[in-house]
Design a protein around this motif. Structure first.
Motif, PDB file in Angstrom:
ATOM      1  N   ALA A  18       0.530  -1.179   0.363  1.00  0.00           N
ATOM      2  CA  ALA A  18       0.152   0.043  -0.098  1.00  0.00           C
ATOM      3  C   ALA A  18       0.891   1.236  -0.511  1.00  0.00           C
ATOM      4  CB  ALA A  18      -1.000  -0.127   0.978  1.00  0.00           C
ATOM      5  N   MET A  19       2.387   1.234   0.699  1.00  0.00           N
ATOM      6  CA  MET A  19       3.163   2.383   1.195  1.00  0.00           C
ATOM      7  C   MET A  19       3.347   2.793  -0.986  1.00  0.00           C
ATOM      8  SD  MET A  19       2.616   3.890   3.711  1.00  0.00           S
ATOM      9  CE  MET A  19       4.416   4.830   3.461  1.00  0.00           C
ATOM     10  N   GLN A  20       3.547   1.012  -1.320  1.00  0.00           N
ATOM     11  CA  GLN A  20       4.386   1.383  -2.752  1.00  0.00           C
ATOM     12  C   GLN A  20       3.053   2.547  -3.894  1.00  0.00           C
ATOM     13  OE1 GLN A  20       7.719   0.537  -3.934  1.00  0.00           O
ATOM     14  NE2 GLN A  20       7.026   1.983  -5.181  1.00  0.00           N
ATOM     15  N   ARG A  21       2.014   2.085  -3.451  1.00  0.00           N
ATOM     16  CA  ARG A  21       1.427   2.348  -4.133  1.00  0.00           C
ATOM     17  C   ARG A  21       1.175   3.771  -4.836  1.00  0.00           C
ATOM     18  NH1 ARG A  21      -1.481  -2.159  -3.054  1.00  0.00           N
ATOM     19  NH2 ARG A  21      -2.907  -1.779  -1.639  1.00  0.00           N
ATOM     20  N   TRP A  22       0.929   4.399  -3.028  1.00  0.00           N
ATOM     21  CA  TRP A  22       0.808   5.518  -2.440  1.00  0.00           C
ATOM     22  C   TRP A  22       2.159   6.363  -2.782  1.00  0.00           C
ATOM     23  CZ3 TRP A  22      -0.033   7.245   3.510  1.00  0.00           C
ATOM     24  CH2 TRP A  22      -0.361   8.718   3.033  1.00  0.00           C
ATOM     25  N   ALA A  23       3.561   5.773  -2.420  1.00  0.00           N
ATOM     26  CA  ALA A  23       4.648   6.611  -3.136  1.00  0.00           C
ATOM     27  C   ALA A  23       4.628   6.477  -4.713  1.00  0.00           C
ATOM     28  CB  ALA A  23       6.006   5.635  -2.867  1.00  0.00           C
ATOM     29  N   ASP A  26       2.257   9.595  -5.768  1.00  0.00           N
ATOM     30  CA  ASP A  26       2.640  10.985  -5.460  1.00  0.00           C
ATOM     31  C   ASP A  26       3.960  11.262  -5.780  1.00  0.00           C
ATOM     32  OD1 ASP A  26       0.454  11.837  -3.371  1.00  0.00           O
ATOM     33  OD2 ASP A  26       1.754  11.274  -1.799  1.00  0.00           O
ATOM     34  N   LEU A  27       4.399  10.102  -6.704  1.00  0.00           N
ATOM     35  CA  LEU A  27       6.169   9.945  -7.640  1.00  0.00           C
ATOM     36  C   LEU A  27       7.310   9.993  -6.389  1.00  0.00           C
ATOM     37  CD1 LEU A  27       4.631  12.708 -10.474  1.00  0.00           C
ATOM     38  CD2 LEU A  27       5.187  10.273 -10.083  1.00  0.00           C
ATOM     39  N   ARG A  28       7.327   9.370  -5.432  1.00  0.00           N
ATOM     40  CA  ARG A  28       8.530   9.836  -4.752  1.00  0.00           C
ATOM     41  C   ARG A  28       8.418   7.716  -4.487  1.00  0.00           C
ATOM     42  NH1 ARG A  28       4.668  11.628  -0.658  1.00  0.00           N
ATOM     43  NH2 ARG A  28       4.851  14.424  -0.522  1.00  0.00           N
ATOM     44  N   SER A  29       9.781   7.304  -4.169  1.00  0.00           N
ATOM     45  CA  SER A  29      10.495   6.557  -3.965  1.00  0.00           C
ATOM     46  C   SER A  29       9.986   5.840  -2.222  1.00  0.00           C
ATOM     47  CB  SER A  29      11.323   6.367  -3.071  1.00  0.00           C
ATOM     48  OG  SER A  29      12.091   7.405  -2.558  1.00  0.00           O
ATOM     49  N   LEU A  30       9.938   4.523  -2.172  1.00  0.00           N
ATOM     50  CA  LEU A  30       9.356   3.836  -1.337  1.00  0.00           C
ATOM     51  C   LEU A  30       9.612   4.994  -0.124  1.00  0.00           C
ATOM     52  CD1 LEU A  30       7.274   2.052   0.403  1.00  0.00           C
ATOM     53  CD2 LEU A  30       8.709   0.813   0.231  1.00  0.00           C
ATOM     54  N   ASN A  31      11.177   4.790  -0.047  1.00  0.00           N
ATOM     55  CA  ASN A  31      11.931   5.442   1.025  1.00  0.00           C
ATOM     56  C   ASN A  31      11.582   6.944   1.824  1.00  0.00           C
ATOM     57  OD1 ASN A  31      13.958   4.988   3.486  1.00  0.00           O
ATOM     58  ND2 ASN A  31      14.746   6.426   2.948  1.00  0.00           N
ATOM     59  N   ALA A  32      11.296   7.606   0.910  1.00  0.00           N
ATOM     60  CA  ALA A  32      10.702   8.725   1.085  1.00  0.00           C
ATOM     61  C   ALA A  32       9.178   8.936   1.202  1.00  0.00           C
ATOM     62  CB  ALA A  32      11.102   9.763  -0.409  1.00  0.00           C
ATOM     63  N   GLN A  33       8.536   8.085   0.679  1.00  0.00           N
ATOM     64  CA  GLN A  33       7.182   8.225   1.252  1.00  0.00           C
ATOM     65  C   GLN A  33       6.935   7.741   2.794  1.00  0.00           C
ATOM     66  OE1 GLN A  33       4.689   9.460  -0.942  1.00  0.00           O
ATOM     67  NE2 GLN A  33       2.993   8.692   0.832  1.00  0.00           N
ATOM     68  N   ILE A  34       8.034   6.784   2.938  1.00  0.00           N
ATOM     69  CA  ILE A  34       7.604   6.079   4.225  1.00  0.00           C
ATOM     70  C   ILE A  34       7.881   7.552   5.198  1.00  0.00           C
ATOM     71  CG2 ILE A  34       8.281   4.536   5.744  1.00  0.00           C
ATOM     72  CD1 ILE A  34       8.789   2.684   4.270  1.00  0.00           C
ATOM     73  N   GLU A  35       9.767   8.162   5.445  1.00  0.00           N
ATOM     74  CA  GLU A  35       9.987   9.425   5.963  1.00  0.00           C
ATOM     75  C   GLU A  35       8.447  10.946   5.955  1.00  0.00           C
ATOM     76  OE1 GLU A  35      13.407  11.822   6.004  1.00  0.00           O
ATOM     77  OE2 GLU A  35      13.642  10.450   4.799  1.00  0.00           O
ATOM     78  N   TYR A  36       8.105  10.284   4.862  1.00  0.00           N
ATOM     79  CA  TYR A  36       7.128  11.656   4.746  1.00  0.00           C
ATOM     80  C   TYR A  36       5.447  11.686   5.597  1.00  0.00           C
ATOM     81  CZ  TYR A  36       2.956  14.455   2.838  1.00  0.00           C
ATOM     82  OH  TYR A  36       2.202  15.249   2.961  1.00  0.00           O
ATOM     83  N   VAL A  37       5.013  10.116   5.606  1.00  0.00           N
ATOM     84  CA  VAL A  37       3.983   9.939   6.557  1.00  0.00           C
ATOM     85  C   VAL A  37       4.693   9.686   8.348  1.00  0.00           C
ATOM     86  CG1 VAL A  37       2.846   8.281   6.673  1.00  0.00           C
ATOM     87  CG2 VAL A  37       2.984   8.571   4.675  1.00  0.00           C
ATOM     88  N   MET A  38       6.271   9.224   7.999  1.00  0.00           N
ATOM     89  CA  MET A  38       6.456   9.870   9.634  1.00  0.00           C
ATOM     90  C   MET A  38       6.383  10.681  10.099  1.00  0.00           C
ATOM     91  SD  MET A  38       8.851   6.020   9.813  1.00  0.00           S
ATOM     92  CE  MET A  38       9.776   5.964  10.786  1.00  0.00           C
ATOM     93  N   ARG A  39       7.072  11.467   9.399  1.00  0.00           N
ATOM     94  CA  ARG A  39       6.848  12.796   9.508  1.00  0.00           C
ATOM     95  C   ARG A  39       6.034  13.781   9.435  1.00  0.00           C
ATOM     96  NH1 ARG A  39       9.070  14.604   5.562  1.00  0.00           N
ATOM     97  NH2 ARG A  39      10.876  13.803   5.585  1.00  0.00           N
ATOM     98  N   GLU A  40       5.229  13.756   9.666  1.00  0.00           N
ATOM     99  CA  GLU A  40       3.671  13.924   9.223  1.00  0.00           C
ATOM    100  C   GLU A  40       2.716  13.865  10.486  1.00  0.00           C
ATOM    101  OE1 GLU A  40       2.183  16.823   7.357  1.00  0.00           O
ATOM    102  OE2 GLU A  40       4.261  17.460   6.708  1.00  0.00           O
ATOM    103  N   ALA A  41       2.851  12.721  10.458  1.00  0.00           N
ATOM    104  CA  ALA A  41       2.994  11.635  11.650  1.00  0.00           C
ATOM    105  C   ALA A  41       3.262  12.763  13.125  1.00  0.00           C
ATOM    106  CB  ALA A  41       2.549  10.601  12.395  1.00  0.00           C
ATOM    107  N   LEU A  42       4.228  12.355  12.873  1.00  0.00           N
ATOM    108  CA  LEU A  42       4.591  13.198  14.422  1.00  0.00           C
ATOM    109  C   LEU A  42       5.315  14.955  14.479  1.00  0.00           C
ATOM    110  CD1 LEU A  42       9.087  11.617  13.640  1.00  0.00           C
ATOM    111  CD2 LEU A  42       7.263  11.372  15.908  1.00  0.00           C
ATOM    112  N   ARG A  43       4.887  15.500  13.263  1.00  0.00           N
ATOM    113  CA  ARG A  43       4.731  16.923  13.686  1.00  0.00           C
ATOM    114  C   ARG A  43       2.992  17.034  14.205  1.00  0.00           C
ATOM    115  NH1 ARG A  43       1.168  20.323  11.056  1.00  0.00           N
ATOM    116  NH2 ARG A  43       0.298  18.258   9.176  1.00  0.00           N
ATOM    117  N   LYS A  44       1.796  16.407  13.691  1.00  0.00           N
ATOM    118  CA  LYS A  44       0.816  16.610  13.671  1.00  0.00           C
ATOM    119  C   LYS A  44       0.652  16.403  15.448  1.00  0.00           C
ATOM    120  CE  LYS A  44      -1.502  15.687   9.290  1.00  0.00           C
ATOM    121  NZ  LYS A  44      -2.403  14.483   8.396  1.00  0.00           N
TER     122      LYS A  44
END
Length: 63
Positions: A18-23, A26-44
């Motif tokens: 699911a993360m790979q499909r989302w990445a 969004d035209l991101r690598s899987l690693n960048a997508q995981i980091e983005y989701v984690m960063r947003e969760a931490l920010r919220k």
């Protein structure tokens, strides 16, 4: 830019797919997508400060 550290991650195959499909969407690598989701969760959750916005660019509009 901050230092990057490698970390092995064990993750459920369905979640990873699911993360790979989302990445891909969004035209991101899987690693960048995981980091983005984690960063947003931490920010919220108030665990990290939001990224500083770049200063506005002033334009010289002459008519």
């Amino acid at each position: 830019m901050s230092e990057k550290k490698a970390y092995p991650l064990r993750i459920n195959a369905a979640v990873l797919e699911a993360m790979q499909r989302w990445a891909d969407d969004d035209l991101r690598s899987l690693n960048a997508q995981i980091e983005y989701v984690m960063r947003e969760a931490l920010r919220k959750a108030g665990r990290i400060k939001p990224a500083a916005k770049p200063p506005a660019i002033e334009t010289d509009e002459t008519d």
